[in-house]
Design a protein around this motif. Structure first.
Motif, PDB file in Angstrom:
ATOM      1  N   LYS A 153      45.825  13.144  65.204  1.00 23.46           N
ATOM      2  CA  LYS A 153      44.986  13.773  66.222  1.00 23.46           C
ATOM      3  C   LYS A 153      44.041  14.778  65.580  1.00 23.46           C
ATOM      4  CE  LYS A 153      45.200  16.578  70.374  1.00 23.46           C
ATOM      5  NZ  LYS A 153      45.938  17.728  70.893  1.00 23.46           N
ATOM      6  N   ALA A 154      44.574  15.584  64.671  1.00 22.34           N
ATOM      7  CA  ALA A 154      43.739  16.567  63.984  1.00 22.34           C
ATOM      8  C   ALA A 154      43.130  15.926  62.747  1.00 22.34           C
ATOM      9  CB  ALA A 154      44.574  17.773  63.591  1.00 22.34           C
ATOM     10  N   LYS A 155      41.960  16.392  62.392  1.00 23.52           N
ATOM     11  CA  LYS A 155      41.252  15.813  61.243  1.00 23.52           C
ATOM     12  C   LYS A 155      41.278  16.757  60.061  1.00 23.52           C
ATOM     13  CE  LYS A 155      40.711  12.283  63.287  1.00 23.52           C
ATOM     14  NZ  LYS A 155      41.313  11.060  62.815  1.00 23.52           N
ATOM     15  N   TYR A 156      40.909  16.234  58.921  1.00 23.36           N
ATOM     16  CA  TYR A 156      40.704  17.049  57.730  1.00 23.36           C
ATOM     17  C   TYR A 156      39.467  16.502  57.040  1.00 23.36           C
ATOM     18  CZ  TYR A 156      43.167  13.001  55.853  1.00 23.36           C
ATOM     19  OH  TYR A 156      43.543  11.723  55.556  1.00 23.36           O
ATOM     20  N   SER A 157      38.975  17.214  56.062  1.00 14.63           N
ATOM     21  CA  SER A 157      37.747  16.798  55.412  1.00 14.63           C
ATOM     22  C   SER A 157      37.876  15.393  54.835  1.00 14.63           C
ATOM     23  CB  SER A 157      37.397  17.776  54.296  1.00 14.63           C
ATOM     24  OG  SER A 157      36.181  17.406  53.712  1.00 14.63           O
ATOM     25  N   SER A 158      36.895  14.555  55.158  1.00 18.59           N
ATOM     26  CA  SER A 158      36.927  13.141  54.758  1.00 18.59           C
ATOM     27  C   SER A 158      36.961  12.942  53.253  1.00 18.59           C
ATOM     28  CB  SER A 158      35.682  12.426  55.267  1.00 18.59           C
ATOM     29  OG  SER A 158      35.729  12.354  56.637  1.00 18.59           O
ATOM     30  N   ILE A 159      36.483  13.904  52.535  1.00 21.24           N
ATOM     31  CA  ILE A 159      36.366  13.768  51.080  1.00 21.24           C
ATOM     32  C   ILE A 159      37.714  13.422  50.451  1.00 21.24           C
ATOM     33  CG2 ILE A 159      36.768  16.214  50.557  1.00 21.24           C
ATOM     34  CD1 ILE A 159      34.028  14.344  48.816  1.00 21.24           C
ATOM     35  N   PHE A 160      38.791  13.894  51.071  1.00 22.12           N
ATOM     36  CA  PHE A 160      40.102  13.689  50.458  1.00 22.12           C
ATOM     37  C   PHE A 160      40.672  12.306  50.744  1.00 22.12           C
ATOM     38  CE2 PHE A 160      39.675  18.347  51.076  1.00 22.12           C
ATOM     39  CZ  PHE A 160      39.425  18.625  49.751  1.00 22.12           C
ATOM     40  N   ASN A 161      39.888  11.489  51.416  1.00 27.11           N
ATOM     41  CA  ASN A 161      40.307  10.108  51.620  1.00 27.11           C
ATOM     42  C   ASN A 161      39.743   9.174  50.555  1.00 27.11           C
ATOM     43  OD1 ASN A 161      41.920  10.442  53.932  1.00 27.11           O
ATOM     44  ND2 ASN A 161      40.069  10.767  55.140  1.00 27.11           N
ATOM     45  N   TYR A 162      39.155   9.771  49.529  1.00 23.22           N
ATOM     46  CA  TYR A 162      38.708   8.964  48.387  1.00 23.22           C
ATOM     47  C   TYR A 162      39.724   9.098  47.263  1.00 23.22           C
ATOM     48  CZ  TYR A 162      34.228   8.472  50.727  1.00 23.22           C
ATOM     49  OH  TYR A 162      33.248   8.167  51.624  1.00 23.22           O
ATOM     50  N   PRO A 163      39.911   8.045  46.477  1.00 25.10           N
ATOM     51  CA  PRO A 163      40.930   8.099  45.422  1.00 25.10           C
ATOM     52  C   PRO A 163      40.440   8.833  44.170  1.00 25.10           C
ATOM     53  CG  PRO A 163      39.880   5.939  45.432  1.00 25.10           C
ATOM     54  CD  PRO A 163      39.251   6.723  46.559  1.00 25.10           C
ATOM     55  N   ALA A 164      41.373   9.431  43.448  1.00 23.76           N
ATOM     56  CA  ALA A 164      41.060  10.060  42.154  1.00 23.76           C
ATOM     57  C   ALA A 164      41.495   9.082  41.065  1.00 23.76           C
ATOM     58  CB  ALA A 164      41.803  11.381  42.023  1.00 23.76           C
ATOM     59  N   LEU A 165      40.525   8.307  40.574  1.00 27.16           N
ATOM     60  CA  LEU A 165      40.860   7.159  39.728  1.00 27.16           C
ATOM     61  C   LEU A 165      41.073   7.491  38.253  1.00 27.16           C
ATOM     62  CD1 LEU A 165      38.413   4.502  41.243  1.00 27.16           C
ATOM     63  CD2 LEU A 165      40.826   4.892  41.796  1.00 27.16           C
ATOM     64  N   THR A 166      40.322   8.446  37.728  1.00 23.06           N
ATOM     65  CA  THR A 166      40.474   8.765  36.305  1.00 23.06           C
ATOM     66  C   THR A 166      40.628  10.268  36.127  1.00 23.06           C
ATOM     67  OG1 THR A 166      38.133   9.201  35.801  1.00 23.06           O
ATOM     68  CG2 THR A 166      38.854   6.891  35.767  1.00 23.06           C
ATOM     69  N   TRP A 167      40.941  10.677  34.903  1.00 21.91           N
ATOM     70  CA  TRP A 167      41.076  12.108  34.633  1.00 21.91           C
ATOM     71  C   TRP A 167      39.767  12.850  34.905  1.00 21.91           C
ATOM     72  CZ3 TRP A 167      43.758  16.216  34.613  1.00 21.91           C
ATOM     73  CH2 TRP A 167      43.266  17.370  34.033  1.00 21.91           C
ATOM     74  N   ALA A 168      38.650  12.186  34.664  1.00 21.95           N
ATOM     75  CA  ALA A 168      37.360  12.846  34.895  1.00 21.95           C
ATOM     76  C   ALA A 168      37.188  13.236  36.364  1.00 21.95           C
ATOM     77  CB  ALA A 168      36.209  11.937  34.461  1.00 21.95           C
ATOM     78  N   ASP A 169      37.903  12.565  37.250  1.00 21.66           N
ATOM     79  CA  ASP A 169      37.820  12.912  38.670  1.00 21.66           C
ATOM     80  C   ASP A 169      38.301  14.340  38.927  1.00 21.66           C
ATOM     81  OD1 ASP A 169      37.263  10.189  38.676  1.00 21.66           O
ATOM     82  OD2 ASP A 169      38.163   9.886  40.644  1.00 21.66           O
ATOM     83  N   MET A 170      39.243  14.805  38.104  1.00 21.01           N
ATOM     84  CA  MET A 170      39.719  16.193  38.280  1.00 21.01           C
ATOM     85  C   MET A 170      38.587  17.173  38.014  1.00 21.01           C
ATOM     86  SD  MET A 170      42.758  15.910  39.337  1.00 21.01           S
ATOM     87  CE  MET A 170      42.027  14.520  40.197  1.00 21.01           C
ATOM     88  N   GLY A 171      37.760  16.854  37.020  1.00 22.79           N
ATOM     89  CA  GLY A 171      36.597  17.699  36.749  1.00 22.79           C
ATOM     90  C   GLY A 171      35.564  17.592  37.851  1.00 22.79           C
ATOM     91  N   ALA A 172      35.293  16.358  38.271  1.00 18.99           N
ATOM     92  CA  ALA A 172      34.268  16.132  39.298  1.00 18.99           C
ATOM     93  C   ALA A 172      34.664  16.765  40.625  1.00 18.99           C
ATOM     94  CB  ALA A 172      34.017  14.634  39.460  1.00 18.99           C
ATOM     95  N   ILE A 173      35.943  16.692  40.952  1.00 22.58           N
ATOM     96  CA  ILE A 173      36.401  17.305  42.206  1.00 22.58           C
ATOM     97  C   ILE A 173      36.202  18.819  42.148  1.00 22.58           C
ATOM     98  CG2 ILE A 173      38.451  17.834  43.601  1.00 22.58           C
ATOM     99  CD1 ILE A 173      39.395  14.965  43.132  1.00 22.58           C
ATOM    100  N   GLY A 174      36.611  19.426  41.045  1.00 27.52           N
ATOM    101  CA  GLY A 174      36.454  20.877  40.913  1.00 27.52           C
ATOM    102  C   GLY A 174      34.997  21.286  41.021  1.00 27.52           C
ATOM    103  N   TRP A 175      34.167  20.583  40.282  1.00 23.64           N
ATOM    104  CA  TRP A 175      32.747  20.945  40.237  1.00 23.64           C
ATOM    105  C   TRP A 175      32.025  20.643  41.555  1.00 23.64           C
ATOM    106  CZ3 TRP A 175      28.448  17.483  38.064  1.00 23.64           C
ATOM    107  CH2 TRP A 175      27.214  18.174  38.065  1.00 23.64           C
ATOM    108  N   LEU A 176      32.174  19.399  42.039  1.00 30.30           N
ATOM    109  CA  LEU A 176      31.401  18.985  43.221  1.00 30.30           C
ATOM    110  C   LEU A 176      32.096  19.321  44.542  1.00 30.30           C
ATOM    111  CD1 LEU A 176      30.168  15.512  41.910  1.00 30.30           C
ATOM    112  CD2 LEU A 176      28.866  17.663  42.009  1.00 30.30           C
ATOM    113  N   VAL A 177      33.355  18.938  44.673  1.00 29.71           N
ATOM    114  CA  VAL A 177      34.036  19.117  45.962  1.00 29.71           C
ATOM    115  C   VAL A 177      34.315  20.598  46.218  1.00 29.71           C
ATOM    116  CG1 VAL A 177      36.067  18.529  47.329  1.00 29.71           C
ATOM    117  CG2 VAL A 177      35.008  16.798  45.858  1.00 29.71           C
ATOM    118  N   ASP A 178      34.903  21.270  45.240  1.00 29.31           N
ATOM    119  CA  ASP A 178      35.112  22.707  45.420  1.00 29.31           C
ATOM    120  C   ASP A 178      33.769  23.429  45.487  1.00 29.31           C
ATOM    121  OD1 ASP A 178      37.729  21.704  44.138  1.00 29.31           O
ATOM    122  OD2 ASP A 178      38.267  23.690  44.859  1.00 29.31           O
TER     123      ASP A 178
END
Ligand SMILES: [Fe+2]
Ligand SMILES: [Fe+2]
Lengths: 121, 323
Positions: free
Chosen positions: B104-129
């Motif tokens: 019923k309650a929503k959360y930011s859609s961004i977290f419905n994408y997968p983190a496929l490689t280690w570089a995603d940890m960097g990209a998430i910090g830089w872009l998503v945060d």
């Protein structure tokens, strides 16, 4: 009041646009009580209210407060008190409650005009 | 006082930049809007831990693992600050979590994408945060006191998140060809969903913007999005990488970067539950909640027992004194 808020932002998706789920969560009858947390940031300063959290008892509230509010050395002492024991003044009665102080400007040092020679008093 | 007068007093406070506090009178819609927004924000922090948690055991070094753990722990704290702020509006934590788990309650859609490689940890910090920070800096001045205070606390912790992400990508961008490719690939995948985090275009909203009038929000979606594009378009030069947008170009006249069209169909599909990881995320949350139920019960039972023992000991001590 019935205002339709159509505009929304990160973290604010309106209900009508959301999908539906059929999962029924079971209400947790063992919900932990709420505690108010006060932190002394360094010796010599007052404890200051920083927020609240849920915990089963006081010891756990202190431990959780450490983990949540002092991860970057923001505190040297923690007070916790169960929220239900806090009594608060009523904002709707603020007018009457603080009225006695309103007309007593002579309680402020600036009320007294002194000659220049002693005005630093 | 008739309701109109209450509303006038309330609006005067907002216009005078006086914060609204939990026990103050507020219009029902103000309470509801804040409750929805704050609880969704809280859910976003909590669900946001899942894609990152996925990489804790596979971080390339002890240093990166410690950093990632610290960031995730911060996000848990952010969730907690926000749940507490939402609770002041009269909804229990249980109810909020129930609403998240029921869908019923929503959360930011961004977290419905997968983190496929280690570089995603960097990209998430830089872009998503990075995107979240722009929104959150604005919210430090929101009109509801508990929400604003939670935001100030969060913003203090948030800048390390973006910096560690960028630094992590910077290392990859100077690495082997494979590492460089991994860095670019992560940026390619996270760029557009990050832009969607700011929500639909302003032109899709009605003209009476209550959230702005109540100063819950102070900047429009498009304003914040543009601010983000301008910031990232500059920073990516340091990485020597490219944003996946052919239309991205500095516009001298506007003093801003122009950028390409966002795929809103994708946005709505993910919001409605059809993103790559919606199911997985909710299942992980429910599982954690359900499997943790016995811990919550045991803690309460233990607390009750120790309280009882304490009371009994006090009574005995009292009896001894009397004797
Ligand atoms: Fe956060
Ligand atoms: Fe963060």
């Amino acid at each position: 009041m019935n205002i339709a808020i159509k505009k929304f932002y990160y973290g604010d998706i309106p209900e009508e646009k959301g999908g539906t789920g059929n999962y029924q969560s079971t209400a947790d009858s063992h919900a932990w009580p709420l505690w108010e947390i006060f932190i002394r940031s360094k010796q010599g300063l007052d404890h200051k209210h920083v927020g609240s959290l849920h915990a089963a008892d006081a010891a756990m509230a202190i431990e959780n407060a450490r983990d949540v509010y002092t991860r970057r050395m923001e505190g040297v002492s923690i007070w916790v008190v169960e929220s239900k024991y806090i009594s608060a003044s009523n904002p709707e009665e603020a007018g009457e409650l603080y009225e006695p102080a309103v007309d007593k400007i002579y309680r402020h040092p600036t009320f007294y005009q002194l000659p220049d020679e002693v005005n630093h008093m | 006082m008739p309701v109109q007068d209450f509303e006038q007093v309330f609006q005067d406070k907002i216009d005078g930049e006086i914060k609204i506090e939990p026990k103050d009178w507020m219009p029902d819609a103000y309470r509801k809007t804040n409750l929805r927004q704050i609880s969704q924000h809280a859910h976003s922090e909590v669900v946001g831990m899942l894609p990152e948690g996925n990489w804790v055991t596979r971080a390339p070094s002890l240093k990166r693992k410690a950093i990632l753990l610290a960031k995730i722990q911060d996000e848990a704290g952010h969730g907690l600050y926000l749940y507490s702020a939402a609770e002041t509006l009269g909804m229990s934590r249980d109810e909020m979590i129930g609403d998240l788990h029921s869908g019923k309650a929503k959360y930011s859609s961004i977290f419905n994408y997968p983190a496929l490689t280690w570089a995603d940890m960097g990209a998430i910090g830089w872009l998503v945060d990075g995107a979240a920070i722009l929104n959150q800096v604005m919210l430090c001045r929101t009109s509801y006191g508990p929400y604003a205070r939670a935001m100030v606390r969060i913003c203090k912790e948030e800048s390390f998140h973006q910096r560690q992400g960028f630094e992590s990508l910077l290392v990859l961008s100077k690495g082997t060809d494979e590492q460089k490719a991994m860095c670019q690939d992560a940026i390619n995948r996270w760029w557009w969903p990050s832009l969607m985090m700011f929500g639909p275009k302003d032109s899709e909203s009605t003209n009476s913007d209550q959230s702005m009038k109540w100063k819950i929000k102070r900047k429009s979606n498009d304003e914040l999005r543009q601010q983000f594009v301008d910031m990232i378009a500059q920073q990516i030069k340091v990485l020597g990488m490219k944003l996946p947008d052919e239309a991205l170009q500095w516009n001298e006249q506007r003093g801003h970067y122009d950028f390409g069209a966002i795929n809103w169909d994708e946005f709505w599909a993910v919001v409605k539950g059809n993103g790559p990881c919606n199911k997985q995320r909710l299942e992980a949350r429910r599982k954690a909640h359900e499997q943790g139920a016995w811990v919550r019960e045991a803690a309460m039972a233990y607390a009750a027992k120790t309280a009882q023992k304490k009371a009994a000991a006090a009574m005995q001590a009292g009896a001894l004194e009397m004797a």
